[in-house]
Design a protein around this motif. Structure first.
Motif, PDB file in Angstrom:
ATOM      1  N   ASP A   3       9.065 -22.299 -13.111  1.00  0.00           N
ATOM      2  CA  ASP A   3       9.926 -23.193 -12.351  1.00  0.00           C
ATOM      3  C   ASP A   3       9.816 -24.605 -12.926  1.00  0.00           C
ATOM      4  O   ASP A   3       8.950 -25.366 -12.531  1.00  0.00           O
ATOM      5  CB  ASP A   3       9.506 -23.169 -10.879  1.00  0.00           C
ATOM      6  CG  ASP A   3      10.347 -24.096 -10.008  1.00  0.00           C
ATOM      7  OD1 ASP A   3      11.488 -24.398 -10.391  1.00  0.00           O
ATOM      8  OD2 ASP A   3       9.856 -24.509  -8.953  1.00  0.00           O
ATOM      9  N   ARG A   5      11.784 -28.235 -13.530  1.00  0.00           N
ATOM     10  CA  ARG A   5      12.893 -29.039 -13.000  1.00  0.00           C
ATOM     11  C   ARG A   5      12.641 -30.487 -13.356  1.00  0.00           C
ATOM     12  O   ARG A   5      11.531 -30.878 -13.706  1.00  0.00           O
ATOM     13  CB  ARG A   5      13.027 -28.879 -11.494  1.00  0.00           C
ATOM     14  CG  ARG A   5      11.847 -29.389 -10.722  1.00  0.00           C
ATOM     15  CD  ARG A   5      11.977 -29.242  -9.210  1.00  0.00           C
ATOM     16  NE  ARG A   5      10.728 -29.529  -8.567  1.00  0.00           N
ATOM     17  CZ  ARG A   5      10.237 -30.747  -8.359  1.00  0.00           C
ATOM     18  NH1 ARG A   5      10.913 -31.804  -8.747  1.00  0.00           N
ATOM     19  NH2 ARG A   5       9.074 -30.925  -7.767  1.00  0.00           N
ATOM     20  N   TRP A   6      13.698 -31.270 -13.253  1.00  0.00           N
ATOM     21  CA  TRP A   6      13.598 -32.707 -13.501  1.00  0.00           C
ATOM     22  C   TRP A   6      13.564 -33.448 -12.173  1.00  0.00           C
ATOM     23  O   TRP A   6      14.390 -33.200 -11.302  1.00  0.00           O
ATOM     24  CB  TRP A   6      14.794 -33.188 -14.318  1.00  0.00           C
ATOM     25  CG  TRP A   6      14.794 -32.635 -15.698  1.00  0.00           C
ATOM     26  CD1 TRP A   6      15.523 -31.582 -16.153  1.00  0.00           C
ATOM     27  CD2 TRP A   6      14.023 -33.088 -16.804  1.00  0.00           C
ATOM     28  NE1 TRP A   6      15.250 -31.342 -17.475  1.00  0.00           N
ATOM     29  CE2 TRP A   6      14.326 -32.261 -17.902  1.00  0.00           C
ATOM     30  CE3 TRP A   6      13.090 -34.107 -16.976  1.00  0.00           C
ATOM     31  CZ2 TRP A   6      13.736 -32.426 -19.153  1.00  0.00           C
ATOM     32  CZ3 TRP A   6      12.499 -34.270 -18.224  1.00  0.00           C
ATOM     33  CH2 TRP A   6      12.828 -33.443 -19.288  1.00  0.00           C
ATOM     34  N   SER A   7      12.609 -34.352 -12.049  1.00  0.00           N
ATOM     35  CA  SER A   7      12.605 -35.303 -10.949  1.00  0.00           C
ATOM     36  C   SER A   7      13.388 -36.510 -11.462  1.00  0.00           C
ATOM     37  O   SER A   7      13.051 -37.066 -12.517  1.00  0.00           O
ATOM     38  CB  SER A   7      11.169 -35.685 -10.594  1.00  0.00           C
ATOM     39  OG  SER A   7      11.165 -36.743  -9.664  1.00  0.00           O
ATOM     40  N   SER A  21      18.237 -31.737  -9.874  1.00  0.00           N
ATOM     41  CA  SER A  21      18.158 -30.913 -11.073  1.00  0.00           C
ATOM     42  C   SER A  21      18.123 -29.449 -10.669  1.00  0.00           C
ATOM     43  O   SER A  21      17.439 -29.088  -9.710  1.00  0.00           O
ATOM     44  CB  SER A  21      16.875 -31.259 -11.831  1.00  0.00           C
ATOM     45  OG  SER A  21      16.531 -30.263 -12.760  1.00  0.00           O
ATOM     46  N   PRO A  22      18.815 -28.612 -11.425  1.00  0.00           N
ATOM     47  CA  PRO A  22      18.591 -27.180 -11.211  1.00  0.00           C
ATOM     48  C   PRO A  22      17.178 -26.820 -11.680  1.00  0.00           C
ATOM     49  O   PRO A  22      16.516 -27.634 -12.325  1.00  0.00           O
ATOM     50  CB  PRO A  22      19.650 -26.512 -12.101  1.00  0.00           C
ATOM     51  CG  PRO A  22      20.178 -27.562 -12.999  1.00  0.00           C
ATOM     52  CD  PRO A  22      19.797 -28.894 -12.459  1.00  0.00           C
ATOM     53  N   THR A  23      16.725 -25.635 -11.364  1.00  0.00           N
ATOM     54  CA  THR A  23      15.448 -25.160 -11.894  1.00  0.00           C
ATOM     55  C   THR A  23      15.726 -24.305 -13.122  1.00  0.00           C
ATOM     56  O   THR A  23      16.809 -23.715 -13.259  1.00  0.00           O
ATOM     57  CB  THR A  23      14.662 -24.353 -10.845  1.00  0.00           C
ATOM     58  OG1 THR A  23      15.455 -23.264 -10.411  1.00  0.00           O
ATOM     59  CG2 THR A  23      14.273 -25.230  -9.672  1.00  0.00           C
ATOM     60  N   ALA A  30      15.056 -26.511 -19.724  1.00  0.00           N
ATOM     61  CA  ALA A  30      15.141 -27.776 -18.986  1.00  0.00           C
ATOM     62  C   ALA A  30      15.479 -28.924 -19.933  1.00  0.00           C
ATOM     63  O   ALA A  30      16.326 -29.775 -19.630  1.00  0.00           O
ATOM     64  CB  ALA A  30      13.833 -28.056 -18.260  1.00  0.00           C
ATOM     65  N   TRP A  33      19.149 -28.792 -21.020  1.00  0.00           N
ATOM     66  CA  TRP A  33      20.033 -29.300 -19.967  1.00  0.00           C
ATOM     67  C   TRP A  33      20.035 -30.820 -19.952  1.00  0.00           C
ATOM     68  O   TRP A  33      21.090 -31.449 -19.868  1.00  0.00           O
ATOM     69  CB  TRP A  33      19.591 -28.756 -18.607  1.00  0.00           C
ATOM     70  CG  TRP A  33      20.392 -29.262 -17.460  1.00  0.00           C
ATOM     71  CD1 TRP A  33      21.595 -28.767 -17.027  1.00  0.00           C
ATOM     72  CD2 TRP A  33      20.068 -30.359 -16.596  1.00  0.00           C
ATOM     73  NE1 TRP A  33      22.035 -29.495 -15.939  1.00  0.00           N
ATOM     74  CE2 TRP A  33      21.122 -30.482 -15.654  1.00  0.00           C
ATOM     75  CE3 TRP A  33      19.012 -31.246 -16.517  1.00  0.00           C
ATOM     76  CZ2 TRP A  33      21.130 -31.447 -14.657  1.00  0.00           C
ATOM     77  CZ3 TRP A  33      19.008 -32.204 -15.531  1.00  0.00           C
ATOM     78  CH2 TRP A  33      20.063 -32.303 -14.611  1.00  0.00           C
ATOM     79  N   HIS A  53       6.672 -28.945 -13.604  1.00  0.00           N
ATOM     80  CA  HIS A  53       6.495 -27.486 -13.611  1.00  0.00           C
ATOM     81  C   HIS A  53       5.768 -27.126 -12.329  1.00  0.00           C
ATOM     82  O   HIS A  53       4.602 -27.485 -12.165  1.00  0.00           O
ATOM     83  CB  HIS A  53       5.691 -27.071 -14.838  1.00  0.00           C
ATOM     84  CG  HIS A  53       5.479 -25.604 -14.948  1.00  0.00           C
ATOM     85  ND1 HIS A  53       4.249 -25.058 -15.125  1.00  0.00           N
ATOM     86  CD2 HIS A  53       6.350 -24.564 -14.901  1.00  0.00           C
ATOM     87  CE1 HIS A  53       4.353 -23.748 -15.196  1.00  0.00           C
ATOM     88  NE2 HIS A  53       5.617 -23.419 -15.052  1.00  0.00           N
TER      89      HIS A  53
END
Length: 68
Positions: A3, A5-7, A21-23, A30, A33, A53
C-alpha cells in the motif's frame, strides 16, 4: 498487497484533504503516477508530497516547485 500512496501537502505544510492520492501496489507505480500528475497537483495548490508505505514515510517531503 503493498500500500503505497502520496501524502499531499499544501503551501502551509498541512495535508490537502481535497487532493487524495490513489494507492499503488508498488513504489514504482506510485512514482510513475506522480511523474504524470505532479504539474496538475501543483496547479491545484499542492506544494510538496511525501511517499508513504502503509504508515511509514519512504521519503519526502519533496517539493513540487519547478527547478530554478
Amino acid at each position: 498487497m503493498d500500500d503505497f500512496r502520496w501524502s499531499i501537502q499544501g503551501r502551509d505544510g498541512q495535508p490537502m484533504s481535497d487532493l487524495a492520492s490513489p494507492t499503488f501496489p508498488t513504489q514504482t507505480d506510485a512514482e510513475a503516477w506522480l511523474s504524470e500528475t505532479w504539474g496538475e497537483l501543483a496547479d491545484a495548490g499542492a506544494a510538496a508530497v511525501t511517499l508513504v508505505h502503509f504508515e511509514d514515510v519512504v521519503y519526502g517531503p519533496m517539493s513540487l516547485d519547478p527547478p530554478a
